[in-house]
Design an enzyme around this catalytic site. Structure first.
Site, PDB file in Angstrom:
ATOM      1  N   ASP A  73       0.769  -1.288   0.126  1.00 16.81           N
ATOM      2  CA  ASP A  73       0.015  -0.190  -0.209  1.00 16.81           C
ATOM      3  C   ASP A  73       0.723   1.235   0.003  1.00 16.81           C
ATOM      4  O   ASP A  73       0.751   2.181   0.687  1.00 16.81           O
ATOM      5  CB  ASP A  73      -1.009   0.040   1.256  1.00 16.81           C
ATOM      6  CG  ASP A  73      -1.705   1.050   1.436  1.00 16.81           C
ATOM      7  OD1 ASP A  73      -2.437   1.315   2.595  1.00 16.81           O
ATOM      8  OD2 ASP A  73      -1.918   1.816   0.369  1.00 16.81           O
ATOM      9  N   GLU A  87       3.636  -7.681   7.445  1.00 14.89           N
ATOM     10  CA  GLU A  87       2.163  -8.069   7.183  1.00 14.89           C
ATOM     11  C   GLU A  87       2.360  -9.199   6.138  1.00 14.89           C
ATOM     12  O   GLU A  87       1.713  -9.189   5.116  1.00 14.89           O
ATOM     13  CB  GLU A  87       1.460  -7.091   6.487  1.00 14.89           C
ATOM     14  CG  GLU A  87       1.167  -6.219   7.591  1.00 14.89           C
ATOM     15  CD  GLU A  87      -0.458  -5.261   7.670  1.00 14.89           C
ATOM     16  OE1 GLU A  87      -0.694  -4.476   8.448  1.00 14.89           O
ATOM     17  OE2 GLU A  87      -0.856  -5.410   6.460  1.00 14.89           O
ATOM     18  N   ASN A  94       0.510  -5.077  13.717  1.00  9.44           N
ATOM     19  CA  ASN A  94      -0.465  -3.898  13.128  1.00  9.44           C
ATOM     20  C   ASN A  94      -2.144  -4.318  13.356  1.00  9.44           C
ATOM     21  O   ASN A  94      -2.460  -5.418  12.760  1.00  9.44           O
ATOM     22  CB  ASN A  94      -0.209  -4.167  11.455  1.00  9.44           C
ATOM     23  CG  ASN A  94       1.414  -3.717  11.255  1.00  9.44           C
ATOM     24  OD1 ASN A  94       2.057  -3.518  12.191  1.00  9.44           O
ATOM     25  ND2 ASN A  94       1.638  -4.051   9.949  1.00  9.44           N
ATOM     26  N   TYR A 117      -6.247  -2.494  13.187  1.00  7.50           N
ATOM     27  CA  TYR A 117      -7.076  -1.037  12.929  1.00  7.50           C
ATOM     28  C   TYR A 117      -8.417  -1.548  13.392  1.00  7.50           C
ATOM     29  O   TYR A 117      -9.224  -1.192  12.599  1.00  7.50           O
ATOM     30  CB  TYR A 117      -6.915  -1.038  11.378  1.00  7.50           C
ATOM     31  CG  TYR A 117      -5.508  -0.514  10.730  1.00  7.50           C
ATOM     32  CD1 TYR A 117      -4.527  -1.528  10.484  1.00  7.50           C
ATOM     33  CD2 TYR A 117      -5.148   0.959  10.919  1.00  7.50           C
ATOM     34  CE1 TYR A 117      -3.328  -0.884  10.203  1.00  7.50           C
ATOM     35  CE2 TYR A 117      -4.214   1.104  10.419  1.00  7.50           C
ATOM     36  CZ  TYR A 117      -2.905   0.389  10.100  1.00  7.50           C
ATOM     37  OH  TYR A 117      -1.861   0.906   9.607  1.00  7.50           O
ATOM     38  N   GLU A 141       1.405  -0.821  14.090  1.00  5.88           N
ATOM     39  CA  GLU A 141       0.670  -0.043  13.270  1.00  5.88           C
ATOM     40  C   GLU A 141      -0.609   0.246  13.813  1.00  5.88           C
ATOM     41  O   GLU A 141      -1.167  -0.928  14.336  1.00  5.88           O
ATOM     42  CB  GLU A 141       0.548  -0.600  11.742  1.00  5.88           C
ATOM     43  CG  GLU A 141       1.898  -0.168  10.890  1.00  5.88           C
ATOM     44  CD  GLU A 141       1.443  -0.604   9.607  1.00  5.88           C
ATOM     45  OE1 GLU A 141       2.399  -1.263   8.716  1.00  5.88           O
ATOM     46  OE2 GLU A 141       0.265  -0.659   9.051  1.00  5.88           O
ATOM     47  N   LYS A 200      -3.607   8.467   6.301  1.00  2.00           N
ATOM     48  CA  LYS A 200      -3.522   8.119   7.980  1.00  2.00           C
ATOM     49  C   LYS A 200      -2.367   8.844   8.533  1.00  2.00           C
ATOM     50  O   LYS A 200      -1.968   8.659   9.679  1.00  2.00           O
ATOM     51  CB  LYS A 200      -3.252   6.704   7.943  1.00  2.00           C
ATOM     52  CG  LYS A 200      -4.413   5.865   7.627  1.00  2.00           C
ATOM     53  CD  LYS A 200      -4.408   4.352   8.198  1.00  2.00           C
ATOM     54  CE  LYS A 200      -5.484   3.579   7.573  1.00  2.00           C
ATOM     55  NZ  LYS A 200      -5.425   3.230   6.289  1.00  2.00           N
TER      56      LYS A 200
HETATM   57  C1  ADA Z   1      -1.009  -2.051   6.785  1.00  2.00           C
HETATM   58  C2  ADA Z   1       0.167  -1.907   5.954  1.00  2.00           C
HETATM   59  C3  ADA Z   1       0.581  -0.494   5.831  1.00  2.00           C
HETATM   60  C4  ADA Z   1      -0.628   0.438   5.198  1.00  2.00           C
HETATM   61  C5  ADA Z   1      -1.892   0.295   6.553  1.00  2.00           C
HETATM   62  C6  ADA Z   1      -3.141   0.915   5.989  1.00  2.00           C
HETATM   63  O1  ADA Z   1      -1.036  -2.282   8.132  1.00  2.00           O
HETATM   64  O2  ADA Z   1       1.336  -2.545   6.708  1.00  2.00           O
HETATM   65  O3  ADA Z   1       1.479  -0.460   4.643  1.00  2.00           O
HETATM   66  O4  ADA Z   1      -1.466  -0.162   4.221  1.00  2.00           O
HETATM   67  O5  ADA Z   1      -2.276  -0.961   6.647  1.00  2.00           O
HETATM   68  O6  ADA Z   1      -3.088   2.080   5.934  1.00  2.00           O
HETATM   69  O7  ADA Z   1      -3.977   0.014   5.783  1.00  2.00           O
END
Ligand code: ADA
Length: 577
Positions: free
Chosen positions: A165, A402, A452, A454, A490, A555
């Site tokens: 990403d 990841e 990581n 979210y 993360e 982000k």
């Molecule tokens: C993941 C990844 C990041 C970024 C993040 C996101 O954890 O490692 O590179 O993609 O998610 O913003 O979703």
């Protein structure tokens, strides 16, 4: 791999500037002999990515030819010196010719490579040609263009189709250096440090290019120790520094170490580098720096800026460090590839702890191409440790971000990389940043856990009340299973600068603030959590997709041009409390 320097024995010249660039989508350059030079190029800045320098080539990742001309500067002498060309970073595949002679090829965009050119270089009018391409392929690292397969959850379509990403910028992205060293020279140095009471113990291994026996003389703060190089052109010495001023974020003390190679009392070569005396290790649930528990406060980041793309921009490095100091951070992870040597040098000087990560993001473990991906990752581990092993700021190695580790092939893959890294450097912990969490089998042997997550964003979207308890349960389950310290590598929320909502809602500055604040609260209730890295320091460019407005990952707690969002002020409060 020593970074080139100029001194009475060595010279380095930066070939930065406007090079000629020619896009070659048809691949006609080979037939046309462009390795011997080409017409019809357009000026392109080096170092910089090519993607955003022009009006219409942003998404082009195919074949490109670069050329430049140079003459040997005064003092370069092919009789007494070995001359080489060092490329600090070319993404992804680079093939190099000098005066029509093919020097070689390198794969991987974020680590240096060099070619000796003494037999091929002319006093004047040298023609240097570099062919570069950055096609996204499943058997490359990081991979791309991976056939969509529900098992690998690549469900989201993105363009360019990277399995990671961030935008797959291409080109000659860091300096190209013309380097001269004496024929009898120091080839490499390995500095490791220990603490004994109030003294620092500095062990220095000196490798020299093959030659007759010589004396390696190592000096530090007026103390000097010598040893003769052995049959394998190596010498090792140990220096004791009484009352040592240790390296740490609060006091990033550095010592100037100088190594000379001498023969019959004639000095043949000299190399100097700043070193820091510090130790780093995992003990129980703690991460210890100089024997004391530390807590990592910081970010994932990207080498990303408008127009230059992933190119080296020293002023942006200075700015990002100033912002990280202002906000109260003490560390970052090199997400998701090794950053420039210049970034690492300032981390030593400014006192930032670095989780140094190889460019292994989005790895998957289907049989096809697996062996090749493993060998490329092994190359990256060797190149990264060779490059960064002497930085006190580099406190641990990360061998992946990841990975899609639910297939059985993942564990032996990472065991292989772990053993390799440990054999090259036994002084630093080794980890990977997981999205699989408690099912990440490699955490059985890795030195600490990185996660990581979210919750409240990709899952329980907009519902932090639902998400937080799930995160708490997962942290406890991971600690229960692996009994190792954990870093939240993360967490974060896409946030449109200037968008506000009360009550907070996704994409608003308030939601980012609430998410980060509540996550912090949770971490502080778990003593085994030894660090929090917010995703991300700044907004950055990524591939186009329905989840990425304007091809941007938003982000950041700062915008792409480094303006603070509300969350930046909140972090400053929380981290300076
Ligand atoms: C993941 C990844 C990041 C970024 C993040 C996101 O954890 O490692 O590179 O993609 O998610 O913003 O979703």
């Amino acid at each position: 791999m020593l970074y080139p320097q100029s001194n009475p024995y060595r010279q380095v010249t930066d070939l930065a500037g406007f090079w000629e660039l020619r896009f070659d989508p048809e691949g006609q350059g080979d037939q046309a002999g462009w390795a011997n030079g080409f017409e019809g190029g357009r000026p392109a800045a080096v170092p910089a990515s090519w993607n955003d320098q022009f009006e219409d080539w942003r998404d082009y990742l195919g074949q490109v030819w670069y050329q430049t001309r140079f003459s040997l500067p005064w003092g370069y002498d092919t009789a007494r010196q070995s001359i080489s060309l060092r490329f600090n970073s070319v993404n992804y595949i680079a093939e190099v010719w000098l005066n029509g002679v093919r020097l070689g090829q390198h794969e991987g965009g974020h680590l240096p490579f060099e070619f000796e050119v003494t037999p091929h270089v002319l006093p004047e009018g040298n023609l240097l040609v570099v062919r570069v391409e950055g096609e996204l392929k499943p058997d490359r690292v990081p991979p791309g263009n991976v056939p969509l397969d529900p098992r690998f959850t690549f469900a989201n379509q993105s363009y360019p189709p990277a399995s990671f990403d961030f935008f797959p910028f291409c080109g000659i992205q860091r300096p190209v250096l013309l380097v001269a060293v004496p024929n009898e020279a120091i080839a490499d140095l390995t500095v490791t440090t220990e603490i004994s009471g109030r003294a620092g113990l500095v062990r220095v291994k000196v490798n020299r290019f093959a030659g007759d026996a010589a004396i390696a003389r190592v000096s530090l703060r007026g103390t000097s120790v010598s040893a003769e190089t052995n049959v394998v052109n190596e010498a090792e010495v140990m220096l004791t520094v009484p009352e040592a001023a240790l390296w740490s974020p609060d006091s990033p003390n550095l010592y100037d170490l100088t190594v000379e190679l001498a023969c019959n009392s004639a000095t043949l070569d000299r190399y100097s580098l700043p070193i820091g005396i510090r130790t780093i290790r995992v003990e129980g649930d703690a991460l210890l720096l100089n024997g004391r528990p530390i807590y990592l406060k910081g970010f994932g980041r990207h080498e990303d800026f408008p127009v230059t793309g992933r190119g080296l921009v020293p002023a942006v490095i200075v700015k990002d460090y100033a912002l990280m100091k202002w906000i109260g951070a003490n560390s970052f992870r090199t997400t998701h590839y090794p950053y420039s040597e210049q970034m690492m040098d300032l981390a030593d000087r400014l006192g930032f702890m670095v989780i140094d990560e190889i460019p292994a993001v989005g790895l998957f473990f289907a049989e096809v191409g697996l062996e090749r991906r493993l060998s490329v990752c092994r190359q990256y581990v060797q190149e990264l440790i060779a490059r960064d092993k002497n930085h006190p700021s580099a406190i641990m190695w990360s061998i992946a971000n990841e990975p899609h580790s639910r297939l059985p092939a993942a564990k032996p893959f990472f065991r292989n990389l772990y053993d390799l890294a440990k054999s090259l450097d036994s002084t630093r912990p080794i980890t990977l940043a997981s999205q699989v969490g408690v099912d990440e089998e490699s955490f059985e042997f890795l030195d600490l856990l990185c996660l990581n997550r979210y919750y409240g964003w990709y899952t329980q979207s907009g519902q932090l009340d639902e998400g937080l308890p799930l995160l708490a349960a997962e942290l406890d389950a991971m600690h229960e299973k692996f009994a190792k310290p954990l870093i939240m590598t993360e967490f974060g929320a896409d946030t449109i600068a200037g968008h506000h909502a009360q009550p907070p809602e996704m994409f608003s500055e308030e939601y980012q603030v609430e998410m980060l604040t509540r996550y912090f609260g949770l971490f502080r209730s778990r003593p085994f959590v030894v660090g929090e890295h917010v995703w991300n320091l700044c907004d950055f460019k990524t591939s186009q997709s329905v989840r990425r407005m304007g091809g941007m990952n938003l982000k950041g707690v700062f915008t792409r041009d480094r303006r603070p969002k509300l969350a930046a002020h909140r972090l400053r409060e929380l981290w300076n409390k």
